[in-house]
Design an enzyme around this catalytic site. Structure first.
Site, short mmCIF file in Angstrom:
data_model
loop_
_atom_site.label_atom_id
_atom_site.label_comp_id
_atom_site.label_asym_id
_atom_site.label_seq_id
_atom_site.Cartn_x
_atom_site.Cartn_y
_atom_site.Cartn_z
N SER A 1 38.88 43.22 43.24
CA SER A 1 38.12 43.71 44.51
C SER A 1 37.58 45.22 43.97
CB SER A 1 38.79 44.25 45.68
OG SER A 1 38.21 44.65 46.50
N TYR B 1 46.33 47.26 50.23
CA TYR B 1 45.43 46.38 49.62
C TYR B 1 44.88 46.93 48.32
CZ TYR B 1 41.20 43.35 49.25
OH TYR B 1 40.19 42.53 48.89
#
Length: 252
Positions: free
Chosen positions: A134, A147
């Site tokens: 990501s 995350y």
């Protein structure tokens, strides 16, 4: 094999591989969705799909997947680790069980599946390993600290594996999308992750395959020009500035 194949990026990867003549191993928790996708791929591309229902938040999940693949006598030519989810909020308020599951899925399961299936991938004449990272992995992420940290790990691991197998037939790629139109935000319970250039799932997977099809693919790719610029700036800027900007964008 595609993990997280029941929705979003995982589903699209399965469709693209089927269109290229691959049979599939579809891994996720929701059998009904996997069965529907398997039927779709059989109708559209005459692809045979093996459905493996597994919860990768379970510490035994990766080994279970590997056992089922072996039981079916399958050799895996390509692995896409797409399963993952994020949590949002001050770290001090996070549910410890949810954090543990997030690390298990995003980090541990991805790592173990990569290791368990790597011998097949290396032996294949067309081996592919794609780990979905990501843009959040390119800088610390206040308010979604776990995350961002898990995706930084995915990026680091995958780039290291690329270096270890450089010169071999195995193609290794860390794919770093920005926000995408998937169920990710529903699972996270917030739209606060919607930071950066939003792209559709087909656009994201287009980038992955264009990169893999290059003569010498790079170790990682960020989808979207604006996302690439932002990630590069975050790495060059002073850490305090990066953290202030990230904190403001995420909702401080």
């Amino acid at each position: 094999m595609v993990t997280g194949a029941s929705s979003g990026i995982g589903t699209e990867f399965a469709r693209r591989f089927a269109a290229r003549g691959y049979d599939l191993v579809l891994v996720a928790r929701r059998r009904d969705r996997l069965d529907a996708l398997a039927d779709e791929l059989a109708t559209s591309h005459a692809a045979t799909s093996t459905v493996v229902v597994a919860d990768l938040a379970d510490p035994d999940g990766p080994a279970q997947v590997a056992r089922e693949v072996a039981a079916h006598g399958l050799l895996v030519d390509a692995l896409v680790n797409s399963a993952g989810f994020g949590t949002y909020g001050p770290f001090v308020d996070e549910d410890p069980a949810r954090v543990a599951a997030e690390i298990q899925v995003n980090v541990t399961a991805l790592t173990l599946l990569s290791r368990l299936l790597l011998p097949d991938l290396v032996a294949s004449r067309r081996g592919i390993l794609v780990n979905v990272a990501s843009t959040a992995g390119y800088q610390p992420g206040p308010w979604f600290a776990v995350y961002a940290a898990t995706k930084a790990y995915v990026l680091s691991l995958t780039e290291a594996l690329w270096a270890e197998h450089r010169g071999s037939r195995l193609r290794v790629l860390a794919l770093s999308p920005g926000p995408a139109e998937t169920e990710f935000f529903d699972a996270a319970g917030t739209d606060r992750f919607r930071i950066g250039q939003v792209m559709t799932v087909p656009q994201i997977v287009d980038v992955a395959f264009r990169t893999l099809d290059r003569r010498t693919p790079p170790p990682s790719v960020i989808t979207g020009l604006r996302n690439r610029v932002t990630a590069g700036a975050a790495r060059l800027a002073p850490t305090r500035l990066t953290l202030r900007v990230a904190s403001r964008l995420a909702g401080d």
